[in-house]
Design a protein around this motif. Structure first.
Motif, PDB file in Angstrom:
ATOM      1  N   UNK A  20       0.856  -1.184   0.000  1.00 30.10           N
ATOM      2  CA  UNK A  20       0.000   0.000   0.000  1.00 30.10           C
ATOM      3  C   UNK A  20       0.889   1.231   0.000  1.00 30.10           C
ATOM      4  N   UNK A  21       0.557   2.186  -0.833  1.00 28.83           N
ATOM      5  CA  UNK A  21       1.416   3.354  -1.015  1.00 28.83           C
ATOM      6  C   UNK A  21       1.032   4.450  -0.020  1.00 28.83           C
ATOM      7  N   UNK A  22       1.854   4.591   1.010  1.00 29.03           N
ATOM      8  CA  UNK A  22       1.687   5.676   1.961  1.00 29.03           C
ATOM      9  C   UNK A  22       3.069   6.051   2.489  1.00 29.03           C
ATOM     10  N   UNK A  23       3.155   7.129   3.235  1.00 29.64           N
ATOM     11  CA  UNK A  23       4.453   7.652   3.669  1.00 29.64           C
ATOM     12  C   UNK A  23       5.246   6.614   4.443  1.00 29.64           C
ATOM     13  N   UNK A  24       4.578   5.894   5.346  1.00 31.59           N
ATOM     14  CA  UNK A  24       5.286   4.933   6.182  1.00 31.59           C
ATOM     15  C   UNK A  24       5.895   3.811   5.357  1.00 31.59           C
ATOM     16  N   UNK A  25       5.183   3.383   4.318  1.00 30.68           N
ATOM     17  CA  UNK A  25       5.719   2.328   3.456  1.00 30.68           C
ATOM     18  C   UNK A  25       6.976   2.803   2.733  1.00 30.68           C
ATOM     19  N   UNK A  26       7.009   4.068   2.372  1.00 25.73           N
ATOM     20  CA  UNK A  26       8.174   4.607   1.662  1.00 25.73           C
ATOM     21  C   UNK A  26       9.363   4.862   2.592  1.00 25.73           C
ATOM     22  N   UNK A  54      18.250   1.601  -4.618  1.00 27.18           N
ATOM     23  CA  UNK A  54      17.344   2.549  -5.257  1.00 27.18           C
ATOM     24  C   UNK A  54      16.269   3.050  -4.312  1.00 27.18           C
ATOM     25  N   UNK A  55      15.857   2.189  -3.370  1.00 28.50           N
ATOM     26  CA  UNK A  55      14.795   2.522  -2.413  1.00 28.50           C
ATOM     27  C   UNK A  55      13.582   3.063  -3.181  1.00 28.50           C
ATOM     28  N   UNK A  56      13.053   4.209  -2.748  1.00 33.45           N
ATOM     29  CA  UNK A  56      11.937   4.830  -3.471  1.00 33.45           C
ATOM     30  C   UNK A  56      12.382   6.102  -4.189  1.00 33.45           C
ATOM     31  N   UNK A  57      13.693   6.220  -4.395  1.00 33.65           N
ATOM     32  CA  UNK A  57      14.182   7.314  -5.220  1.00 33.65           C
ATOM     33  C   UNK A  57      13.941   6.983  -6.682  1.00 33.65           C
ATOM     34  N   UNK A  58      13.890   7.980  -7.505  1.00 36.63           N
ATOM     35  CA  UNK A  58      13.662   7.739  -8.926  1.00 36.63           C
ATOM     36  C   UNK A  58      14.918   7.160  -9.568  1.00 36.63           C
ATOM     37  N   UNK A  82      17.953  -7.228  -8.980  1.00 37.27           N
ATOM     38  CA  UNK A  82      16.504  -7.003  -8.937  1.00 37.27           C
ATOM     39  C   UNK A  82      15.936  -7.925  -7.861  1.00 37.27           C
ATOM     40  N   UNK A  83      15.672  -7.404  -6.670  1.00 32.05           N
ATOM     41  CA  UNK A  83      15.284  -8.280  -5.563  1.00 32.05           C
ATOM     42  C   UNK A  83      13.875  -8.835  -5.636  1.00 32.05           C
ATOM     43  N   UNK A  84      12.985  -8.201  -6.415  1.00 35.02           N
ATOM     44  CA  UNK A  84      11.622  -8.714  -6.551  1.00 35.02           C
ATOM     45  C   UNK A  84      11.030  -8.208  -7.856  1.00 35.02           C
ATOM     46  N   UNK A  85       9.930  -8.823  -8.256  1.00 34.82           N
ATOM     47  CA  UNK A  85       9.273  -8.386  -9.485  1.00 34.82           C
ATOM     48  C   UNK A  85       8.738  -6.963  -9.355  1.00 34.82           C
ATOM     49  N   UNK A  86       8.494  -6.515  -8.141  1.00 28.96           N
ATOM     50  CA  UNK A  86       8.051  -5.138  -7.952  1.00 28.96           C
ATOM     51  C   UNK A  86       9.140  -4.145  -8.343  1.00 28.96           C
ATOM     52  N   UNK A  87      10.386  -4.583  -8.332  1.00 28.48           N
ATOM     53  CA  UNK A  87      11.501  -3.703  -8.676  1.00 28.48           C
ATOM     54  C   UNK A  87      11.822  -3.709 -10.166  1.00 28.48           C
ATOM     55  N   UNK A  88      11.148  -4.553 -10.949  1.00 27.38           N
ATOM     56  CA  UNK A  88      11.472  -4.670 -12.370  1.00 27.38           C
ATOM     57  C   UNK A  88      11.228  -3.376 -13.143  1.00 27.38           C
ATOM     58  N   UNK A  89      10.102  -2.675 -12.969  1.00 28.79           N
ATOM     59  CA  UNK A  89       9.920  -1.418 -13.720  1.00 28.79           C
ATOM     60  C   UNK A  89      11.016  -0.401 -13.428  1.00 28.79           C
ATOM     61  N   UNK A  90      11.460  -0.327 -12.178  1.00 26.67           N
ATOM     62  CA  UNK A  90      12.551   0.584 -11.818  1.00 26.67           C
ATOM     63  C   UNK A  90      13.823   0.183 -12.556  1.00 26.67           C
ATOM     64  N   UNK A  91      14.117  -1.102 -12.582  1.00 28.67           N
ATOM     65  CA  UNK A  91      15.325  -1.583 -13.252  1.00 28.67           C
ATOM     66  C   UNK A  91      15.264  -1.316 -14.758  1.00 28.67           C
ATOM     67  N   UNK A  92      14.108  -1.482 -15.336  1.00 29.97           N
ATOM     68  CA  UNK A  92      13.965  -1.212 -16.772  1.00 29.97           C
ATOM     69  C   UNK A  92      14.314   0.237 -17.081  1.00 29.97           C
TER      70      UNK A  92
END
Length: 464
Positions: A20-26, A54-58, A82-92
């Motif tokens: 879930x996208x909220x400040x605490x998650x980031x 990369x964390x949540x930096x662009x 790439x530690x998870x599939x959630x990180x794939x768009x960032x890696x691309x």
């Protein structure tokens, strides 16, 4: 174009949090200890090495930092984990930036959970990658700097060196990791390591020595290491020896680990608590006998739950916070979740917190479809039939009684049933929030967040 002689590892970040996208998650930080293991091995071989998260930096921000610090371009490949599939768009996005800046840049991509299932699929998703490493790579990491060896998804033993956390950019923000063992092999249907045999734990003296070494890396500051193991499986004799080793080194270090809830005896917990264990993540997953069998978690649900109950009692008696992982699985209904909630309620004084979420199928169609087909037989179905091919992440409607939207709402409600913000902060700040992130920071972020997105009860006035 001048090139540096440094090797840079980049742990791919996420464009948005995986739940879930909220400040605490980031705010959460996850040390990529797999990438750090490879970086440490190269550093021991004499290379100039760094690991950035990369964390949540662009991707743009991280890439600009590499250029400004003269780590890009380099005579060595850019090492992307790439530690998870959630990180794939960032890696691309990041790999495209690197190739645009230097078309001759060689990119090596690892991350066994993402690369391993189907390298051909990943190659289509990430055409900028020159080399894909599908498995654990300690034995080939130095060759990858200059060669393109034929690699397989092989397993490797736990390295005999301690991770050098000083190689991590901004390492003091992260809680350290100490790898104790690899593999699991317990056969749970949803687990990536269900068929990878668990490795025997090394000597307790060696783990204590690693604790001492990491403590020095942090200049003697307070640390809360995570003892990494897919299933931490010491017996009472090992645990007693480890506690004695910690005593001999005069180490007062509070640490955390994870395991199944049916593999440790109360006596083992007693010794581990003496050795500094303060938080344990327990993969209960469910207390519904039907769901235990559906998950292939254990052949005898009653025996499984009895062992879990004994372990929770031992944690309570020895001052160890037990954080329970609950997985809403294929075929889940309100009745089966109620069984789990009631079981936990009966042991509430021993439950420090609960993490709840619906099961997901990770991986491209080659591997995900095997799980999805099995889940269909249990009454589940994908939300999007194309998501495995498009993203490597398939969310599910768990049953006719539990569509995805209601399962998500039930996940949050169950977490809130067991956790307020005090309990949540105690668990997250121990391991996952930056080491300089205090309670005032947390309360300020809570006040700025939508409470409907938070997995804990929000108090009207936070405790000091």
């Amino acid at each position: 174009m001048d090139k540096s002689s440094s090797v840079t590892f980049v742990s791919a970040g996420m464009l948005s949090p995986k739940k879930r996208d909220h400040i605490l998650a980031r705010r959460q930080l996850y040390l990529n200890y797999g990438a750090l293991s490879l970086a440490t091995k190269l550093e021991l071989a004499g290379y100039d090495v760094a690991l950035l998260h990369g964390e949540h930096r662009s991707p743009e921000e991280v890439f600009l930092y590499l250029k400004q610090t003269n780590r890009f371009p380099s005579i060595y490949p850019l090492m992307i984990s790439i530690p998870s599939f959630y990180a794939l768009p960032w890696a691309q996005a990041f790999c495209k930036l690197a190739k645009i800046s230097d078309p001759h840049c060689r990119i090596v991509v690892g991350g066994r959970w993402v690369v391993g299932p189907d390298p051909m699929w990943l190659r289509a998703m990430l055409p900028e990658a020159d080399v894909l490493a599908p498995g654990l790579s300690e034995s080939v990491i130095e060759r990858l700097l200059t060669e393109s060896p034929v690699l397989s998804r092989s397993s490797e033993p736990t390295p005999n060196f301690t991770l050098n956390h000083r190689l991590v950019e901004g390492f003091r923000r992260y809680q350290p990791s100490i790898e104790a063992s690899r593999g699991c092999g317990m056969g749970c249907a949803f687990c990536e390591e269900r068929d990878i045999k668990i490795e025997k734990l090394g000597e307790g003296d060696a783990l204590a020595a690693s604790m001492a070494f990491v403590h020095k890396q942090y200049s003697g500051e307070e640390i809360h290491p995570y003892v990494q193991a897919s299933m931490f499986l010491p017996n009472a004799r090992w645990a007693e020896g480890f506690a004695n080793a910690m005593d001999r080194q005069s180490l007062d270090i509070s640490w955390r680990t994870e395991t199944r809830c049916d593999v440790m005896t109360p006596k083992t917990i007693e010794h581990l608590a003496r050795a500094g264990l303060r938080v344990i993540d327990l993969g209960l997953e469910t207390a519904s006998p039907r769901q235990i069998q559906a998950m292939k978690k254990a052949p005898d649900p009653n025996r499984y739950l009895a062992a879990a109950s004994d372990l929770l009692a031992a944690c309570h008696d020895n001052g160890v916070k037990a954080k329970i992982n609950v997985l809403l699985y294929a075929g889940e209904t309100r009745d089966t979740l109620d069984e789990t909630t009631a079981w936990l309620d009966a042991r509430r004084d021993a439950v420090a917190g609960v993490s709840v979420g619906p099961v997901l199928a990770y991986g491209p169609p080659k591997t995900a479809n095997l799980l999805i087909d099995e889940w269909r037989r249990l009454g589940a179905r994908p939300i999007d039939e194309c998501s495995a091919a498009a993203t490597g992440i398939t969310a599910m409607h768990l049953s006719a009684d539990f569509p995805a939207e209601e399962a998500e709402a039930a996940s949050l409600a169950t977490s809130r049933h067991f956790m307020d913000q005090d309990a949540y902060f105690a668990l997250k700040s121990f391991s996952y929030y930056p080491r300089d992130y205090g309670r005032e920071d947390f309360d300020r972020d809570v006040a700025a967040s939508d409470p409907e997105l938070l997995p804990f009860k929000v108090q009207e006035t936070a405790s000091p």
